[in-house]
Design a protein around this motif. Structure first.
Motif, PDB file in Angstrom:
ATOM      1  N   GLY A  35       0.816  -1.075   0.032  1.00 25.23           N
ATOM      2  CA  GLY A  35      -0.061  -0.143   0.099  1.00 25.23           C
ATOM      3  C   GLY A  35       0.952   1.228  -0.054  1.00 25.23           C
ATOM      4  O   GLY A  35       0.338   2.241  -0.430  1.00 25.23           O
ATOM      5  N   GLU A  37       2.193   4.779   0.390  1.00 26.31           N
ATOM      6  CA  GLU A  37       2.015   5.887   1.013  1.00 26.31           C
ATOM      7  C   GLU A  37       0.465   5.978   1.321  1.00 26.31           C
ATOM      8  O   GLU A  37      -0.259   6.813   1.870  1.00 26.31           O
ATOM      9  N   HIS A  38      -0.327   5.016   0.537  1.00 28.37           N
ATOM     10  CA  HIS A  38      -1.707   4.711   0.822  1.00 28.37           C
ATOM     11  C   HIS A  38      -2.068   3.710   1.690  1.00 28.37           C
ATOM     12  O   HIS A  38      -3.277   3.466   2.003  1.00 28.37           O
ATOM     13  N   THR A  39      -1.230   3.493   2.709  1.00 25.64           N
ATOM     14  CA  THR A  39      -1.478   2.374   3.762  1.00 25.64           C
ATOM     15  C   THR A  39      -2.415   2.833   4.590  1.00 25.64           C
ATOM     16  O   THR A  39      -3.501   2.092   4.974  1.00 25.64           O
ATOM     17  N   GLU A  41      -4.782   4.929   4.170  1.00 25.26           N
ATOM     18  CA  GLU A  41      -6.367   5.050   3.616  1.00 25.26           C
ATOM     19  C   GLU A  41      -6.831   3.514   3.358  1.00 25.26           C
ATOM     20  O   GLU A  41      -8.059   3.229   3.860  1.00 25.26           O
ATOM     21  N   ILE A  42      -6.141   2.467   3.419  1.00 22.83           N
ATOM     22  CA  ILE A  42      -6.357   1.008   3.537  1.00 22.83           C
ATOM     23  C   ILE A  42      -6.925   0.759   4.727  1.00 22.83           C
ATOM     24  O   ILE A  42      -8.096  -0.069   4.959  1.00 22.83           O
ATOM     25  N   SER A 112      -8.959   5.874  -6.689  1.00 23.43           N
ATOM     26  CA  SER A 112      -8.035   5.561  -5.949  1.00 23.43           C
ATOM     27  C   SER A 112      -6.938   4.875  -6.640  1.00 23.43           C
ATOM     28  O   SER A 112      -7.264   3.530  -7.333  1.00 23.43           O
ATOM     29  N   VAL A 114      -5.154   2.615  -5.335  1.00 17.19           N
ATOM     30  CA  VAL A 114      -5.078   1.189  -4.623  1.00 17.19           C
ATOM     31  C   VAL A 114      -6.534   0.656  -4.517  1.00 17.19           C
ATOM     32  O   VAL A 114      -6.899   0.155  -3.463  1.00 17.19           O
ATOM     33  N   LYS A 118      -7.293  -2.196  -1.922  1.00 20.68           N
ATOM     34  CA  LYS A 118      -8.084  -2.018  -0.587  1.00 20.68           C
ATOM     35  C   LYS A 118      -9.022  -3.111  -0.912  1.00 20.68           C
ATOM     36  O   LYS A 118      -9.497  -3.516   0.232  1.00 20.68           O
ATOM     37  N   SER A 362      -2.126  -6.465  -5.630  1.00 21.95           N
ATOM     38  CA  SER A 362      -1.640  -5.209  -6.019  1.00 21.95           C
ATOM     39  C   SER A 362      -1.419  -5.046  -7.320  1.00 21.95           C
ATOM     40  O   SER A 362      -1.219  -3.900  -8.022  1.00 21.95           O
ATOM     41  N   ASP A 365      -3.916  -3.042  -9.799  1.00 23.03           N
ATOM     42  CA  ASP A 365      -3.999  -1.583  -9.914  1.00 23.03           C
ATOM     43  C   ASP A 365      -2.809  -1.080 -10.637  1.00 23.03           C
ATOM     44  O   ASP A 365      -2.653   0.273 -10.690  1.00 23.03           O
TER      45      ASP A 365
END
Length: 549
Positions: A35, A37-39, A41-42, A112, A114, A118, A362, A365
């Motif tokens: 994830g 930098e989007h961790t 968010e997830i 998004s 990701v 997610k 992943s 995406d």
């Protein structure tokens, strides 16, 4: 106090009130790894899913939906043919939550970067609530890539399929707040050999519209709003969209012959369908049906891997919880060396499955990354074969950790055990997937290149993996009787991929145990035979669930 009224001693309490997502260190590690930098968010998205999935309410729905199986109603009280399936309220509750969490087609419409990762983490988490209802959720997610073969059909259906509203019932799609999709490929005479399908598609006078006559041997969730099916058009096997309601608002002539009496997955209605001048719209070119529908198959295989990994995790959670709350022979079960080895071995299997499933998700995406897409294609065939094949034995061993308590229905372990073979059979059994690996290697050299690249990223970090990779390449250098060795090759490639993701991003003690046992062969062939010198207690500690405050 009457001894018969005394609360029983030395019994584990039911595993409820825990967060399925945040208490799973392997899932959290995998989300952080992929994830980036989007961790946050997830994690924010899946935390409420995990809380509900581990609740007493979800556990009750799990049992009720399987104890009260769907019922087929072919006719109404006046004799009119209706072909409807009735479900227990627990099924509708589960579906309302799963659709409401955005686990159907929403990622295909999301902005998004990701979205699919997610959704995969959410699917893995919510799937531990109950497995059967995840079938229509998977189909609704998976249909979108195939629908995109026709812009008009995509525009007609995708918005409804991506809705977060569960709207049950047979009505015109434009009148519904949310839609669900299904798929019908196999027929009784051919099974996986789709080119032997006998269902006939006759073109009408309206361009792109056909009438189908024939049958489908397995179609799950027949109350869904639309299905992708294969039939023989004048130019060969072709893909079609079959709605439950025709464009004029009348019900399509689709008959549900019976519901399958299955080993497990009993909350879900799997049916046999018959078509008699059934309205359908062509999707893609005539004669290209298998190629058109293959993207849907690929997406369903992704969920097979996620679903099996999810079931592994649920079984392990139950085993770890029970053994940490039950004593025998003067010590807690989980702390006794033999049981510690069993639990650690089950955890190693589960963490490898979890990591590789999230790794492959992943890749969805990154549709414009050639390496990621090549790895996704080969990786899904590999892990669909391996992870799904490992699940029944892993669940059986988890059940045994509960002893006699695990053999009774109230524990939920027999329900999980009956569910455990499903994903290995669905969308291509073991041989089909192993042979798909060989076909991919032969037709798409970039698939092997992608696998080799993944291995190269950790080359030199573990000699056991290096040796395993060299062994695979030696196997592939000699193609004599290669189909006889299909499973051997697929297994070696699948375990090597799991080892690579664990070495790169997993817990070091888990990666060490995995490489020692699955790759180096320092293993007795059954769970609980990990070698000495590994951090078994540490592996068990990181995998035991903890209740929410």
């Amino acid at each position: 106090m009457d001894p018969l009224q005394r609360a029983p001693e030395n019994q584990a309490t039911p595993l409820v009130g825990y967060n399925v997502a945040t208490s799973d260190n392997a899932l959290m590690d995998a989300v952080r790894a992929y994830g980036g930098e989007h961790t946050a968010e997830i994690v924010e998205d899946i935390t409420p899913i995990g809380s509900l999935s581990g609740s007493a309410q979800a556990r009750e729905a799990w049992h009720l939906s399987n104890e009260n199986e769907p019922k087929l109603r072919t006719n109404d009280r006046y004799g009119n043919r209706i072909d409807e399936v009735e479900f227990h309220p627990s099924w509708h509750w589960l579906m309302t939550q799963g659709v409401g969490f955005g686990l159907t087609a929403e990622p295909w419409t999301s902005q998004s970067p990701v979205a699919h990762l997610k959704r995969a983490a959410g699917f893995f988490t919510w799937g531990q609530a109950e497995g059967g209802h995840m079938c229509p959720i998977t189909m609704t997610y998976a249909v979108v890539p195939a629908l995109r073969a026709d812009d008009a059909l995509a525009k007609q259906w995708i918005t409804g399929l991506a809705s977060r509203t569960y709207d049950f019932g047979i009505r015109p799609p434009e009148e519904k707040a949310g839609l669900l999709a299904g798929m019908g490929m196999t027929e009784k005479q051919g099974g996986s050999d789709l080119r032997t399908n006998t269902t006939i598609a006759r073109p009408t006078e309206t361009h792109g519209e056909y009438l189908l006559t024939g049958h489908k041997w397995f179609t799950s969730a027949p109350m869904n709003d639309m299905f992708l099916v294969l039939a023989q058009a004048p130019e060969g096997v072709t893909c079609f969209v079959v709605p439950r309601v025709r464009p004029d608002g009348t019900r399509n002539s689709l008959s549900i012959v019976r519901l399958k009496d299955k080993l497990g997955n009993r909350s879900n209605a799997s049916s046999e369908l018959e078509f008699n001048d059934t309205y359908a719209t062509r999707l893609g070119d005539e004669g290209r049906g298998i190629r058109t529908i293959i993207e849907m198959v690929s997406a369903t295989r992704m969920d097979c891997v996620l679903g099996s990994a999810s079931l592994m995790r649920k079984a392990l959670a139950e085993a770890a919880w029970h053994t940490s709350h039950r004593s025998a022979f003067g010590a807690t079960l989980a702390d006794q060396p033999a049981m510690t080895n069993v639990l650690a071995d089950l955890a190693v299997e589960t963490e490898a499955a979890t990591f590789v499933a999230i790794r492959l998700a992943s890749a969805v995406d990154k549709p414009n990354d050639p390496h990621e897409q090549a790895l996704r294609r080969i990786g899904l065939a590999l892990e669909k074969f391996w992870v799904c094949k490992r699940t029944p034995m892993m669940v059986a061993e988890s059940l045994e950790c509960l002893g006699g308590n695990g053999y009774v229905e109230e524990s939920g372990m027999p329900l999980m055990f009956r569910e455990s073979p499903l994903n290995s059979i669905w969308e291509g059994s073991g041989n089909v997937n192993a042979l798909d690996v060989l076909r991919a290697l032969g037709r798409e050299p970039e698939s092997l290149d992608a696998w080799i690249t993944e291995m190269a990223e950790v080359r030199g970090e573990d000699a056991r993996l290096d040796t395993a990779v060299d062994g695979v390449l030696t196997e592939l250098a000699d193609l004599t009787d290669v189909e006889v060795r299909a499973r051997r090759i697929a297994a070696s490639m699948a375990t090597s991929l799991q080892a690579a993701v664990l070495i790169k991003h997993g817990d070091p003690s888990v990666a060490d145990a995995f490489c020692a046992s699955r790759l180096a062969g320092d293993w007795g062939g059954t769970f609980g035979t990990l070698p000495r010198g590994l951090d078994l207690a540490g592996i068990v500690a990181r995998t035991t669930p903890h209740l929410e405050n």
